[in-house]
Design a protein around this motif. Structure first.
Motif, short mmCIF file in Angstrom:
data_model
loop_
_atom_site.label_atom_id
_atom_site.label_comp_id
_atom_site.label_asym_id
_atom_site.label_seq_id
_atom_site.Cartn_x
_atom_site.Cartn_y
_atom_site.Cartn_z
N SER A 182 16.89 -11.29 -11.75
CA SER A 182 17.60 -12.11 -12.84
C SER A 182 16.68 -13.35 -13.41
N ARG A 183 15.61 -13.73 -12.44
CA ARG A 183 14.87 -14.49 -12.58
C ARG A 183 13.65 -14.12 -13.01
N LEU A 184 13.25 -12.95 -13.40
CA LEU A 184 11.78 -12.55 -13.85
C LEU A 184 11.29 -13.41 -14.94
N ASN A 185 12.16 -13.50 -15.98
CA ASN A 185 11.61 -14.37 -17.26
C ASN A 185 11.73 -15.67 -17.25
N THR A 186 12.26 -16.27 -15.98
CA THR A 186 12.10 -17.86 -15.79
C THR A 186 11.31 -18.28 -15.11
N GLU A 187 10.73 -17.51 -14.32
CA GLU A 187 9.78 -18.05 -13.19
C GLU A 187 8.53 -17.31 -13.21
N SER A 188 7.35 -17.78 -13.04
CA SER A 188 6.17 -17.11 -13.18
C SER A 188 5.87 -16.05 -12.01
N GLN A 189 5.49 -14.92 -12.19
CA GLN A 189 5.39 -13.88 -11.18
C GLN A 189 3.89 -13.54 -11.06
N THR A 190 3.77 -13.08 -9.59
CA THR A 190 2.57 -12.56 -9.26
C THR A 190 2.48 -11.12 -9.11
N PHE A 191 1.84 -10.32 -9.82
CA PHE A 191 1.92 -8.95 -9.68
C PHE A 191 0.86 -8.52 -8.62
N THR A 192 1.51 -7.51 -8.01
CA THR A 192 0.72 -6.97 -6.80
C THR A 192 0.94 -5.54 -6.76
N TYR A 193 -0.07 -4.67 -6.24
CA TYR A 193 0.00 -3.22 -6.00
C TYR A 193 0.84 -2.96 -4.63
N ILE A 194 1.98 -2.21 -5.06
CA ILE A 194 2.69 -1.70 -3.74
C ILE A 194 2.72 -0.30 -3.51
N ASP A 195 3.34 0.09 -2.31
CA ASP A 195 3.57 1.59 -1.84
C ASP A 195 4.74 2.27 -2.58
N ALA A 196 4.64 3.01 -3.56
CA ALA A 196 5.80 3.59 -4.23
C ALA A 196 6.43 4.48 -3.22
N ASN A 197 5.67 5.05 -2.24
CA ASN A 197 6.46 5.86 -1.14
C ASN A 197 7.37 5.07 -0.12
N ALA A 198 7.13 3.78 0.06
CA ALA A 198 7.98 2.80 0.81
C ALA A 198 9.28 2.75 -0.23
N LEU A 199 9.05 2.45 -1.42
CA LEU A 199 10.34 2.38 -2.07
C LEU A 199 11.21 3.61 -2.27
N PHE A 200 10.37 4.46 -2.33
CA PHE A 200 11.32 5.86 -2.46
C PHE A 200 12.15 6.08 -1.14
N ASP A 201 11.47 5.80 0.00
CA ASP A 201 12.07 5.87 1.29
C ASP A 201 13.38 4.92 1.23
N TYR A 202 13.15 3.93 0.54
CA TYR A 202 14.31 2.97 0.61
C TYR A 202 15.42 3.26 -0.08
N ALA A 203 15.01 3.91 -1.31
CA ALA A 203 16.16 4.40 -2.24
C ALA A 203 16.88 5.53 -1.60
N ILE A 204 16.19 6.38 -1.07
CA ILE A 204 16.96 7.32 -0.55
C ILE A 204 17.80 6.86 0.68
N GLN A 205 17.39 5.94 1.54
CA GLN A 205 18.15 5.42 2.59
C GLN A 205 19.35 4.86 1.90
#
Length: 214
Positions: A182-205
């Motif tokens: 909800s704060r994405l548009n109000t605070e500066s963000q630092t973008f980094t590369y992430i492991d999509a496999n980890a996100l997938f496993d988390y979603a499945i869980q």
């Protein structure tokens, strides 16, 4: 106004103003340039005053003779003699009402959107804070249960307690992530590369129960 009501008279102002006052061209013709700011104050949109190649321009709202309200743009072309004295002024008036009303409506919608986004961010913060309180209680008491009655519970009971604790911690993490989102548009963000496999496993869980059911 009909032409016969204007030509040869000084009543041309009646088509634009509720009481007698000089038209833009009259002000220029009489050399009263200092009165422009007084007669055409800033209204709704910052007034543009252009002095280029003997052309002046102002914008403002006018209340016409028929009672309607129009936003007009007035251009004055100044004609001078060889001695650089003003001998005539021609005035062109353009009705900008539809464009101006659209602009005002857009401004209104923008303010409403900003207010809505602010309220949404505030709601997300309050909701996330309130929702985390019962989760902390569930998690802490479940762990206390496992610790105090560890020797009296079988393996299935320990597994159930672990599932409950893990579920509470996952829910707490989801709420915190929702707040960050909800704060994405109000605070500066630092973008980094992430492991999509980890996100997938988390979603499945998170969807494990639904997956088992279906």
């Amino acid at each position: 106004m009909p032409a016969e009501e204007v030509i040869g008279t000084n009543r041309h102002w009646q088509g634009f103003y509720p009481s007698e006052r000089k038209m833009f061209s009259d002000v220029i013709l009489d050399g009263e340039h200092e009165k422009i700011d007084e007669l055409y104050p800033e209204q709704f949109l910052k007034k543009d005053l252009i002095d280029k190649d003997d052309v002046l321009c102002v914008e403002n709202w006018n209340h016409m003779k028929n009672g309607n309200r129009h936003y007009v743009q007035a251009f004055c072309n100044i004609l001078k003699d060889d001695q650089d004295d003003v001998i005539a002024v021609s005035e062109l008036i353009i009705d900008m009402t539809p464009l101006r009303e659209s602009y005002e409506e857009l401004e209104k919608k923008q303010k409403e959107l900003q207010r809505s986004n602010t309220e949404l961010e505030r709601f997300a913060y309050i909701a996330s804070h309130d929702l985390q309180e019962p989760l902390r209680i569930v998690s802490s008491f479940t762990q206390l249960l496992a610790k105090r009655y560890s020797d009296k519970l079988d393996q299935d009971a320990h597994d159930y307690i672990n599932y409950a604790v893990e579920g509470a911690l996952r829910m707490q993490s989801l709420i915190q992530d929702l707040l960050k989102y909800s704060r994405l548009n109000t605070e500066s963000q630092t973008f980094t590369y992430i492991d999509a496999n980890a996100l997938f496993d988390y979603a499945i869980q998170n969807l494990a129960v639904v997956i088992d059911e279906t």
